[in-house]
Design an enzyme around this catalytic site. Structure first.
Site, PDB file in Angstrom:
ATOM      1  N   GLU A  13       8.218   7.240   8.273  1.00  0.00           N
ATOM      2  CA  GLU A  13       8.870   6.843   7.232  1.00  0.00           C
ATOM      3  C   GLU A  13      10.425   6.854   7.051  1.00  0.00           C
ATOM      4  O   GLU A  13      11.197   5.882   6.812  1.00  0.00           O
ATOM      5  CB  GLU A  13       7.927   7.262   5.802  1.00  0.00           C
ATOM      6  CG  GLU A  13       8.463   6.549   4.529  1.00  0.00           C
ATOM      7  CD  GLU A  13       8.281   4.886   4.578  1.00  0.00           C
ATOM      8  OE1 GLU A  13       9.200   4.378   4.339  1.00  0.00           O
ATOM      9  OE2 GLU A  13       7.439   4.608   5.232  1.00  0.00           O
ATOM     10  N   HIS A  45       3.317  10.669   9.360  1.00  0.00           N
ATOM     11  CA  HIS A  45       3.214   9.744   8.661  1.00  0.00           C
ATOM     12  C   HIS A  45       4.736   9.653   7.796  1.00  0.00           C
ATOM     13  O   HIS A  45       5.568   8.802   7.665  1.00  0.00           O
ATOM     14  CB  HIS A  45       2.295   9.698   7.501  1.00  0.00           C
ATOM     15  CG  HIS A  45       2.368   8.753   6.451  1.00  0.00           C
ATOM     16  ND1 HIS A  45       1.467   7.701   6.409  1.00  0.00           N
ATOM     17  CD2 HIS A  45       3.012   8.724   5.064  1.00  0.00           C
ATOM     18  CE1 HIS A  45       1.705   6.871   5.159  1.00  0.00           C
ATOM     19  NE2 HIS A  45       2.655   7.662   4.622  1.00  0.00           N
ATOM     20  N   LYS A  86      12.204   5.351  10.073  1.00  0.00           N
ATOM     21  CA  LYS A  86      12.149   4.170   9.753  1.00  0.00           C
ATOM     22  C   LYS A  86      13.189   3.557   8.937  1.00  0.00           C
ATOM     23  O   LYS A  86      13.867   2.424   9.030  1.00  0.00           O
ATOM     24  CB  LYS A  86      10.701   3.589   9.401  1.00  0.00           C
ATOM     25  CG  LYS A  86      10.522   1.904   9.415  1.00  0.00           C
ATOM     26  CD  LYS A  86       9.440   1.830   8.296  1.00  0.00           C
ATOM     27  CE  LYS A  86       9.798   2.120   6.798  1.00  0.00           C
ATOM     28  NZ  LYS A  86       8.739   1.815   5.873  1.00  0.00           N
ATOM     29  N   ASN A  87      13.210   4.074   7.939  1.00  0.00           N
ATOM     30  CA  ASN A  87      14.199   3.709   6.800  1.00  0.00           C
ATOM     31  C   ASN A  87      15.790   3.948   7.077  1.00  0.00           C
ATOM     32  O   ASN A  87      16.666   2.965   6.764  1.00  0.00           O
ATOM     33  CB  ASN A  87      14.245   4.678   5.465  1.00  0.00           C
ATOM     34  CG  ASN A  87      13.005   4.138   4.625  1.00  0.00           C
ATOM     35  OD1 ASN A  87      12.210   3.185   4.852  1.00  0.00           O
ATOM     36  ND2 ASN A  87      12.493   5.197   3.755  1.00  0.00           N
TER      37      ASN A  87
END
Length: 391
Positions: free
Chosen positions: A263, A259, A266-267
């Protein structure tokens, strides 16, 4: 003064400190019997009992019948206390947040779970433990959508107050959300761990915890997932290079690690893709480094996506702030159990990821160079001896 009225008054006083006015929503006393309300606030006065990753590993290493009964007895006593703490907070939030229909829905879920746990008889043997585990499965499913439903309520408040204040000027709301989501992580891992001990055993796993978790492999899986979503959203995805020892392993919860890394990657993918979308050259690759230390495992994600202005750094830790060009609507929010379904627009990714890191004694730091790029440092405690930071 009774313990119940003391708890209620303390909660009201804390909420009123920054409130624009009294909550006008449906109070708990309007919907629940007096003895239930008294029981909730009495439990909200009790101290929560934190556990560590090492404790969960030691306790679940051989889940014999007696240990499962002891685990159930602990949860039977502990979960109502944790739920009551959250209900007391949800009942007394500032700025009228407690009166929002989404917040009331979440509060009522917590109340229902509290009542079911309190009416469940004392656990004496394996048969009682099996019935209790079924109840835990039911509660786990009931609370699956807490994050998006809470987000909807906070977004509604933000829209209402946008002319008078911005959400970053409401530290009480952010402090509450940090504590609430941290508590939710703890409740779900305690319940999830107990349930997982009943599932068919997986190699190198003790419940949800992998005793030989490879941060390199988890990072690779997270990179693949993030690039797949980037390809779907943009039609292209920058490369991600990973550095570190692929054979290094330590005890951790792989789903939590996935998770957080997902994140961060992805950013970075979005930042780089946005910056180089119209460039003739290939976008520079994102670098992910896995470093093994004596106390910490650190994962560093570096990009050349243009960075974040210093004036905006504080905002990345606030809820419902996003740098995405197009925001998703709150109605589109999905359950957070398997990670977000779209590339950007949630505004919850970084603050919630930091809570996942802090839950087991780690942390998440962001260092940015405006005009160049951003470095994210994800620190994970590898000793597993840090107790939950309970709100």
């Amino acid at each position: 003064m009774s313990a119940v009225s003391s708890a209620a008054r303390l909660a009201v006083r804390a909420a009123a400190a920054g409130s624009l006015g009294l909550n006008q929503g449906i109070r708990l006393a309007d919907t629940q019997a007096r003895e239930v309300v008294d029981d909730i606030f009495a439990h909200a006065l009790k101290k929560q009992t934190g556990v560590s990753l090492k404790y969960m590993l030691d306790f679940g290493s051989s889940p014999i019948e007696r240990q499962l009964v002891l685990s159930s007895q602990f949860l039977h006593k502990e979960l109502p206390v944790r739920l009551a703490h959250r209900v007391a907070e949800l009942e007394n939030l500032p700025y009228g947040l407690s009166s929002k229909s989404s917040i009331l829905k979440v509060r009522d879920w917590y109340v229902e779970s509290f009542k079911e746990l309190r009416t469940f008889p004392h656990i004496r043997d394996a048969n009682d433990e099996l019935k209790f585990t079924e109840l835990l499965r039911h509660i786990y499913r009931r609370h699956a959508n807490v994050v998006p439903v809470m987000a909807k309520g906070v977004a509604e408040l933000k829209r209402e107050l946008s002319e008078r204040a911005v959400l970053t000027e409401m530290p009480e709301i952010h402090q509450f959300l940090d504590g609430f989501y941290l508590s939710r992580i703890g409740i779900r891992i305690l319940i999830g761990q107990h349930i997982a001990l009943h599932e068919p055993s997986k190699a190198n796993h003790i419940g949800l915890i992998c005793t030989k978790c490879s941060p390199w492999q988890v990072a690779q899986d997270a990179i693949n997932d993030a690039r797949s979503i980037c390809m779907r959203e943009y039609g292209a995805a920058p490369d991600v290079s990973i550095y570190g020892d692929p054979n290094f392993v330590f005890a951790y919860v792989p789903s939590h690690l996935h998770h957080m890394v997902f994140e961060l990657v992805k950013n970075s993918l979005r930042a780089v893709q946005d910056r180089f979308e119209d460039a003739d050259d290939e976008p520079p690759p994102i670098r992910l480094v896995v470093a093994e230390g004596g106390e910490d495992v650190t994962i560093k994600v570096s990009d050349e996506g243009g960075g974040i202005p210093r004036s905006g750094l504080a905002r990345i830790w606030t809820y419902l702030y996003s740098t995405a060009k197009s925001r998703v609507q709150m109605e589109e929010l999905q359950d957070d159990t398997d990670g977000p379904a779209v590339l950007a627009g949630y505004g919850y990714g970084l603050p919630v990821s930091r809570l996942y890191a802090r839950y087991f004694g780690g942390d998440l730091q962001i260092i940015s160079m405006e005009g160049y790029g951003t470095d994210a440092y994800l620190h994970l405690n590898r000793l597993g001896n840090v107790q939950e930071p309970l709100p």
